[in-house]
Design an enzyme around this catalytic site. Structure first.
Site, PDB file in Angstrom:
ATOM      1  N   ARG A 282       0.667  14.455  12.821  1.00 29.70           N
ATOM      2  CA  ARG A 282       0.980  14.200  11.406  1.00 29.70           C
ATOM      3  C   ARG A 282       1.145  15.510  10.619  1.00 29.70           C
ATOM      4  NH1 ARG A 282      -0.577   8.849  10.414  1.00 29.70           N
ATOM      5  NH2 ARG A 282       0.943   8.849   8.736  1.00 29.70           N
TER       6      ARG A 282
ATOM      7  N   CYS B 139      -4.243  12.181  12.956  1.00 26.67           N
ATOM      8  CA  CYS B 139      -5.030  10.954  13.110  1.00 26.67           C
ATOM      9  C   CYS B 139      -4.718  10.404  14.500  1.00 26.67           C
ATOM     10  CB  CYS B 139      -4.677   9.945  12.019  1.00 26.67           C
ATOM     11  SG  CYS B 139      -3.012   9.336  12.214  1.00 26.67           S
TER      12      CYS B 139
ATOM     13  N   ASP C 157       5.460   0.591  12.079  1.00 33.17           N
ATOM     14  CA  ASP C 157       4.216  -0.047  11.621  1.00 33.17           C
ATOM     15  C   ASP C 157       4.100  -1.498  12.083  1.00 33.17           C
ATOM     16  OD1 ASP C 157       3.938   1.661   8.405  1.00 33.17           O
ATOM     17  OD2 ASP C 157       3.595   2.280  10.471  1.00 33.17           O
TER      18      ASP C 157
ATOM     19  N   ARG D 121      -8.282  -0.384   5.512  1.00 33.33           N
ATOM     20  CA  ARG D 121      -7.471   0.628   4.819  1.00 33.33           C
ATOM     21  C   ARG D 121      -6.182   0.014   4.306  1.00 33.33           C
ATOM     22  NH1 ARG D 121      -6.028   5.761   8.024  1.00 33.33           N
ATOM     23  NH2 ARG D 121      -4.738   5.843   6.179  1.00 33.33           N
TER      24      ARG D 121
ATOM     25  N   LYS E 123       0.864  -1.204   0.000  1.00 38.36           N
ATOM     26  CA  LYS E 123       0.000   0.000   0.000  1.00 38.36           C
ATOM     27  C   LYS E 123       0.890   1.241   0.000  1.00 38.36           C
ATOM     28  CE  LYS E 123      -1.547   1.483   4.219  1.00 38.36           C
ATOM     29  NZ  LYS E 123      -1.290   2.868   4.614  1.00 38.36           N
ATOM     30  N   ASN E 124       1.932   1.232   0.834  1.00 46.71           N
ATOM     31  CA  ASN E 124       2.757   2.437   1.007  1.00 46.71           C
ATOM     32  C   ASN E 124       3.756   2.667  -0.105  1.00 46.71           C
ATOM     33  OD1 ASN E 124       1.270   2.871   3.274  1.00 46.71           O
ATOM     34  ND2 ASN E 124       2.893   2.379   4.730  1.00 46.71           N
TER      35      ASN E 124
HETATM   36  C1  EPZ Z   1       4.578   6.922   6.334  1.00 44.08           C
HETATM   37  O1  EPZ Z   1       3.814   7.948   6.930  1.00 44.08           O
HETATM   38  C2  EPZ Z   1       3.675   5.705   6.283  1.00 44.08           C
HETATM   39  N1  EPZ Z   1       2.493   6.009   5.467  1.00 44.08           N
HETATM   40  C3  EPZ Z   1       3.248   5.333   7.705  1.00 44.08           C
HETATM   41  O2  EPZ Z   1       2.474   4.146   7.620  1.00 44.08           O
HETATM   42  C4  EPZ Z   1       4.500   5.030   8.521  1.00 44.08           C
HETATM   43  O3  EPZ Z   1       4.114   4.737   9.849  1.00 44.08           O
HETATM   44  C5  EPZ Z   1       5.421   6.268   8.507  1.00 44.08           C
HETATM   45  O4  EPZ Z   1       5.729   6.604   7.131  1.00 44.08           O
HETATM   46  C6  EPZ Z   1       6.724   6.021   9.238  1.00 44.08           C
HETATM   47  O5  EPZ Z   1       7.381   4.937   8.699  1.00 44.08           O
HETATM   48  C7  EPZ Z   1       2.593   5.939   4.137  1.00 44.08           C
HETATM   49  O6  EPZ Z   1       3.638   5.634   3.580  1.00 44.08           O
HETATM   50  C8  EPZ Z   1       1.345   6.232   3.358  1.00 44.08           C
HETATM   51  P1  EPZ Z   1       6.709  10.285   8.285  1.00 44.08           P
HETATM   52  P2  EPZ Z   1       4.371   9.471   6.906  1.00 44.08           P
HETATM   53  O7  EPZ Z   1       6.590  11.533   7.526  1.00 44.08           O
HETATM   54  O8  EPZ Z   1       5.097   9.722   5.656  1.00 44.08           O
HETATM   55  C9  EPZ Z   1       6.917  13.636  11.610  1.00 44.08           C
HETATM   56  C10 EPZ Z   1       0.596   2.848   7.898  1.00 44.08           C
HETATM   57  O9  EPZ Z   1       0.247   2.242   8.906  1.00 44.08           O
HETATM   58  N2  EPZ Z   1       6.721  14.571  10.492  1.00 44.08           N
HETATM   59  O10 EPZ Z   1       7.888   9.386   8.053  1.00 44.08           O
HETATM   60  O11 EPZ Z   1       3.250  10.361   7.282  1.00 44.08           O
HETATM   61  C11 EPZ Z   1       5.689  12.763  11.841  1.00 44.08           C
HETATM   62  O12 EPZ Z   1       4.774  13.447  12.685  1.00 44.08           O
HETATM   63  C12 EPZ Z   1       1.092   4.252   7.999  1.00 44.08           C
HETATM   64  O13 EPZ Z   1       0.621   2.349   6.730  1.00 44.08           O
HETATM   65  C13 EPZ Z   1       6.870  15.930  10.730  1.00 44.08           C
HETATM   66  O14 EPZ Z   1       7.162  16.353  11.851  1.00 44.08           O
HETATM   67  O15 EPZ Z   1       5.393   9.413   8.130  1.00 44.08           O
HETATM   68  C14 EPZ Z   1       6.276  11.537  12.497  1.00 44.08           C
HETATM   69  O16 EPZ Z   1       6.462  11.796  13.871  1.00 44.08           O
HETATM   70  C15 EPZ Z   1       0.890   4.799   9.400  1.00 44.08           C
HETATM   71  N3  EPZ Z   1       6.680  16.803   9.704  1.00 44.08           N
HETATM   72  C16 EPZ Z   1       7.647  11.408  11.820  1.00 44.08           C
HETATM   73  O17 EPZ Z   1       7.930  12.681  11.233  1.00 44.08           O
HETATM   74  C17 EPZ Z   1       6.377  16.368   8.432  1.00 44.08           C
HETATM   75  O18 EPZ Z   1       6.248  17.208   7.528  1.00 44.08           O
HETATM   76  C18 EPZ Z   1       7.686  10.367  10.720  1.00 44.08           C
HETATM   77  O19 EPZ Z   1       6.612  10.643   9.849  1.00 44.08           O
HETATM   78  C19 EPZ Z   1       6.219  14.981   8.212  1.00 44.08           C
HETATM   79  C20 EPZ Z   1       6.399  14.099   9.255  1.00 44.08           C
END
Ligand code: EPZ
Length: 418
Positions: A123, A118, A307, A399, A22-23
């Site tokens: 996020r 969420c 995850d 999802r 999915k990701n």
């Molecule tokens: C991706 O989310 C995945 N989703 C998530 O999977 C996964 O948990 C996450 O990466 C971490 O591996 C998809 O790929 C669709 P991040 P993403 O940006 O990109 C902070 C699932 O279960 N952050 O790596 O949103 C954020 O708050 C989902 O399939 C900022 O501060 O995650 C978090 O604490 C859940 N500012 C950390 O970075 C930003 O602009 C990592 O988030 C972006 C993120």
């Protein structure tokens, strides 16, 4: 509202085919905005994917879904393109924000709903916007929308991310793909799903170099517009079923995977005493006799994935002694804990670490899911709990897990959706 009924303590036995990721599919679908004619295969038909397809249709792409063959055909005539990602399509699926990069760099403007937070955290998307600005975009936030524009197109630049973010890395790669000149991204996320996105973009004719956490994109060189791509397997789904096997199985074979990509997770399970055989594109696992406790910290790839944190916690409830798991990626990703405790798990949380005492006998209960991975951890707990477990709010599960009941039933689990 549909529920899952699970009768616990059945010994699983059989094989499970892992679906496409999915990701990986989500950013690749956003990248289809650059192409004219794409055939994607090994696509997981889960809710997030259909939401993203709704968004691409809204933008103006023509989409044909071949369910049986797990394929999607996408055509982009570049006529009547709507550079808007509305709230109704982004609120339930935050990866909708990934169309920001492609729309902005190709059509010089984009209006994207801010993805809401969420259950697992606020996020934010500040790192996404940081990257767009570094490439020359003008960004405004108004009425819950990101208003982005770049009249003369984006200009390649060097961008060092202050912290590692999967989505921000993906959006920056997509924006740099259409920018003038070279972009150097530093401190990038290097998840396998990002590598799959890069493979897809290279098929469009772009030169992209990866070394460690540095990614160099030579923008604006689309040469091929009709391409095919097979999406990489879902390593989180694979890890989830490996843990299911470690919890319950006589013998489960997880196939259609690349074991080297989940080497870290396999090593963790081996360190806990789980018997694992690794084949070329499969892994066989049997329930461990006496599980050893373990201490884990969730990290960006190639560390232990956040995850899989909720799923591993269920296995920890069956290990001898006190295991620890520190959630280092999200600020609030322990919502499965109160539900597991209602099933008898002995878990204490201090700051961002869960202390899990085992082995504990779990008993079936009616439980509620709060996010995609928490919901599947409740299913895993139901598989080993005495009596019956009822899992509510299945929309979280749907999802991201394709045909979950079918795959588990095939391995003799007593599980049904009612
Ligand atoms: C991706 O989310 C995945 N989703 C998530 O999977 C996964 O948990 C996450 O990466 C971490 O591996 C998809 O790929 C669709 P991040 P993403 O940006 O990109 C902070 C699932 O279960 N952050 O790596 O949103 C954020 O708050 C989902 O399939 C900022 O501060 O995650 C978090 O604490 C859940 N500012 C950390 O970075 C930003 O602009 C990592 O988030 C972006 C993120």
């Amino acid at each position: 509202m549909k529920k899952l009924l699970i009768k616990g303590k059945k010994k699983l036995n059989g094989s499970i085919s892992i679906s496409g990721s999915k990701n990986a599919t989500l950013p690749i679908l956003a990248a289809c905005i650059f192409a004219k004619d794409v055939k994607l295969s090994n696509v997981p038909f889960v809710k997030d994917i259909s939401t993203m397809l709704e968004l691409l249709k809204f933008i103006g792409m023509k989409i044909k879904i071949l369910n049986k063959k797990k394929e999607i055909l996408l055509k982009n005539s570049n006529k009547n393109i709507n550079t808007l990602a509305p709230y109704k399509l982004v609120k339930t699926m935050r990866a909708g924000v990934l169309v920001l990069g492609p729309l902005l760099t190709k059509y010089k403007k984009a209006k994207i709903s801010l993805p809401g937070g969420c259950a697992i955290g606020s996020r934010p998307v500040d790192l996404h916007l940081f990257a767009m600005k570094k490439l020359g975009a003008k960004i405004k936030i108004k009425n819950g929308y990101i208003l982005a524009e770049c009249k003369n197109g984006l200009i390649g630049n060097t961008i060092k991310f202050p912290s590692i973010s999967v989505g921000a890395t993906e959006n920056a790669i997509l924006a740099a793909f259409g920018a003038h000149g070279k972009t150097v991204l530093l401190n990038c996320s290097i998840e396998p799903e990002i590598n799959d996105l890069i493979l897809f973009l290279k098929k469009l004719g772009t030169k992209i170099q990866v070394s460690g956490r540095k990614i160099i994109i030579f923008g604006n060189s689309v040469s091929k517009e009709k391409i095919k791509h097979r999406v990489i397997f879902d390593r989180i789904e694979a890890g989830t079923y490996l843990i299911a096997g470690a919890l319950t199985s006589k013998k489960i074979t997880i196939n259609k995977i690349q074991p080297e990509i989940i080497k870290y997770e396999i090593d963790i399970l081996k360190r806990m005493g789980v018997k694992i055989f690794i084949g070329r594109n499969l892994v066989t696992i049997t329930k461990a006799r006496n599980l050893k406790k373990i201490d884990i910290i969730t990290k960006p790839y190639p560390g232990f994935p956040t995850d899989l944190q909720a799923q591993l916690m269920v296995l920890m409830t069956q290990a001898n002694g006190l295991s620890k798991i520190k959630e280092n990626i999200f600020e609030n990703r322990f919502m499965h804990v109160p539900e597991l405790k209602r099933m008898g798990a002995k878990i204490q949380i201090k700051n961002k670490t869960a202390f899990v005492m085992g082995p504990t006998r779990l008993t079936g209960a009616e439980v509620m899911a709060t996010d995609l991975r928490a919901s599947v951890s409740l299913v895993l707990a139901g598989l080993i709990a005495e009596n019956r477990t009822i899992v509510n709010r299945l929309y979280h599960l749907d999802r991201g897990y394709e045909l979950l009941e079918k795959k588990l039933k095939k391995c003799k689990a007593e599980i049904q959706r009612v």
